[in-house]
Write a protein that holds these residues in place. Structure first.
Motif, PDB file in Angstrom:
ATOM      1  N   THR A  85       9.916  -6.040  -8.968  1.00 41.26           N
ATOM      2  CA  THR A  85      10.323  -7.101  -7.982  1.00 41.26           C
ATOM      3  C   THR A  85      10.840  -6.498  -6.597  1.00 41.26           C
ATOM      4  N   LEU A  86      10.444  -5.205  -6.555  1.00 36.61           N
ATOM      5  CA  LEU A  86      10.566  -4.715  -5.185  1.00 36.61           C
ATOM      6  C   LEU A  86       9.850  -5.480  -4.074  1.00 36.61           C
ATOM      7  N   PRO A  87      10.418  -5.712  -3.174  1.00 36.68           N
ATOM      8  CA  PRO A  87       9.630  -6.206  -1.931  1.00 36.68           C
ATOM      9  C   PRO A  87       8.443  -5.347  -1.505  1.00 36.68           C
ATOM     10  N   GLU A  88       7.463  -6.277  -0.812  1.00 32.66           N
ATOM     11  CA  GLU A  88       6.184  -5.371  -0.393  1.00 32.66           C
ATOM     12  C   GLU A  88       6.579  -4.220   0.411  1.00 32.66           C
ATOM     13  N   ALA A  89       7.486  -4.527   1.229  1.00 31.00           N
ATOM     14  CA  ALA A  89       7.801  -3.249   1.966  1.00 31.00           C
ATOM     15  C   ALA A  89       8.182  -1.944   1.321  1.00 31.00           C
ATOM     16  N   GLY A  90       8.872  -2.142   0.139  1.00 33.70           N
ATOM     17  CA  GLY A  90       9.188  -1.159  -0.832  1.00 33.70           C
ATOM     18  C   GLY A  90       7.926  -0.444  -1.279  1.00 33.70           C
ATOM     19  N   LEU A  91       7.155  -1.334  -1.936  1.00 31.49           N
ATOM     20  CA  LEU A  91       5.916  -1.032  -2.489  1.00 31.49           C
ATOM     21  C   LEU A  91       5.023  -0.179  -1.556  1.00 31.49           C
ATOM     22  N   PHE A  92       5.068  -0.617  -0.049  1.00 34.28           N
ATOM     23  CA  PHE A  92       4.185   0.082   0.801  1.00 34.28           C
ATOM     24  C   PHE A  92       4.793   1.392   1.061  1.00 34.28           C
ATOM     25  N   ILE A  93       5.986   1.474   1.134  1.00 36.36           N
ATOM     26  CA  ILE A  93       6.340   2.934   1.480  1.00 36.36           C
ATOM     27  C   ILE A  93       6.174   3.848   0.242  1.00 36.36           C
ATOM     28  N   ILE A  94       6.583   3.362  -0.921  1.00 41.92           N
ATOM     29  CA  ILE A  94       6.032   4.241  -1.951  1.00 41.92           C
ATOM     30  C   ILE A  94       4.433   4.763  -1.884  1.00 41.92           C
ATOM     31  N   ARG A  95       3.673   3.588  -1.489  1.00 35.10           N
ATOM     32  CA  ARG A  95       2.227   3.816  -1.685  1.00 35.10           C
ATOM     33  C   ARG A  95       1.752   4.840  -0.502  1.00 35.10           C
ATOM     34  N   TYR A  96       2.358   4.710   0.721  1.00 35.30           N
ATOM     35  CA  TYR A  96       1.912   5.485   1.869  1.00 35.30           C
ATOM     36  C   TYR A  96       2.800   6.480   2.392  1.00 35.30           C
ATOM     37  N   HIS A  97       3.748   6.715   1.801  1.00 35.13           N
ATOM     38  CA  HIS A  97       4.834   7.787   2.519  1.00 35.13           C
ATOM     39  C   HIS A  97       4.433   9.104   2.803  1.00 35.13           C
ATOM     40  N   SER A  98       3.226   9.419   2.192  1.00 39.96           N
ATOM     41  CA  SER A  98       2.520  10.735   2.360  1.00 39.96           C
ATOM     42  C   SER A  98       1.510  10.662   3.578  1.00 39.96           C
TER      43      SER A  98
END
Ligand SMILES: O[C@H]1[C@H](O)[C@@H](O)[C@H](O)[C@@H](O)[C@H]1O
Ligand SMILES: [Fe+2]
Ligand SMILES: [Fe+2]
Length: 308
Positions: free
Chosen positions: A231-244
């Motif tokens: 249930t992490l907010p979309e911004a959290g999922l985005f950070i995980i997915r594109y941090h590199s």
């Protein structure tokens, strides 16, 4: 869940406010944002992200990128996404996975040779200090690199070039800002004319979720979080997915592929990145002391056991 960030990122003081509207979670960035103390040199006395300076690590880092640029093709990424989407390797909790990272060292990183769990805690604690009310951001920091377990036998023991390092899109031209760009010469995708233009097979503004990004720990951990119903907010999922995805968040390349939602989320990623990068140091965090806090966050945003 809609994440709404109004206001651009300025590097000075912080005020970040979280508003809850019914069942949506609107994250509003108000005013200027905090940045961590940014040391000028890394743990080896070099400037951060210097991929050319001669150090004992430099050769290993460059070799990792050489292989990454040769073997990561559009078809390879597609195949890996399908394979790992099955999540049929094992079941475990987020914290169990954090502990596994004790065994992992990242060969692509010129700034850090500590076990990865240290890096997770250093990032999370640094961001927690400046953004005390954004608990989702603390947890995002704690788990952002968990996908590196792909290096371990139980997760398929992938080679370093398929797990770590910066990421970039496939299916369109390789941007010059990508680290060690010269090694793309030997990538088979260079022979596909459809992939050689700025947009390649994509259309402007199509949204990053429609773009194949090189396979690694980012996309894997995103998949794990998403498919297990975090249930992490979309911004959290985005950070995980594109941090590199440094070519985008640091160099501004590939921005034409983003949609409106990506633009909003990118602001949070750029905040996060400062902590991911500049908290890398030799100073240790007392794991036992902070563990109860992070366990409570895991409990809030994740099921007890996840499929990996
Ligand atoms: O070497 C590092 C490391 O692998 C990080 O985990 C990744 O997120 C960075 O993009 C990369 O430069
Ligand atoms: Fe990472
Ligand atoms: Fe990291």
């Amino acid at each position: 869940m809609t994440v709404c960030i109004e206001q651009s990122v300025h590097e000075s003081e912080v005020v970040v406010e979280t508003k809850n509207h019914c069942d949506t979670n609107e994250l509003v960035l108000n005013g200027d944002v905090a940045v961590p103390d940014q040391p000028e040199v890394n743990a080896f006395g070099q400037s951060f992200r210097d991929y050319d300076v001669e150090t004992t690590r430099q050769k290993q880092v460059e070799e990792c990128y050489r292989l990454n640029h040769i073997y990561q093709t559009y078809d390879y990424v597609k195949k890996m996404r399908e394979e790992y989407k099955k999540l049929d390797k094992l079941e475990m909790s987020i914290w169990e996975c954090c502990e596994l990272l004790n065994e992992v060292v990242d060969e692509s990183d010129p700034d850090l040779d500590e076990p990865q769990i240290e890096h997770l805690l250093q990032t999370a604690e640094a961001i927690r200090k400046d953004y005390p009310d954004e608990d989702w951001l603390h947890l995002t920091a704690l788990i952002h690199d968990l996908g590196k377990v792909l290096l371990l036998p139980r997760f398929g023991e992938l080679p370093q070039w398929a797990v770590v390092g910066d990421t970039h899109p496939l299916g369109c031209a390789f941007d010059d800002s990508i680290v060690h760009h010269k090694y793309f010469k030997e990538n088979p995708d260079m022979n596909n004319s459809a992939y050689q233009t700025k947009n390649g097979i994509y259309t402007e503004g199509c949204g990053l979720e429609n773009v194949m990004i090189s396979w690694g720990h980012d996309d894997y951990m995103y998949l794990v979080a998403k498919e297990n119903g975090s249930t992490l907010p979309e911004a959290g999922l985005f950070i995980i997915r594109y941090h590199s995805f440094y070519p985008l968040h640091r160099s501004g390349a590939y921005k034409h592929l983003m949609n409106e939602e990506d633009v909003k989320n990118l602001k949070w990623l750029q905040i996060f990145n400062k902590y991911d990068l500049y908290s890398k140091s030799k100073s240790r965090v007392d794991v036992e002391k902070v563990k109860p806090y992070y366990l409570s966050l895991i409990n809030k945003y994740f099921p007890e056991k996840l499929r990996w």
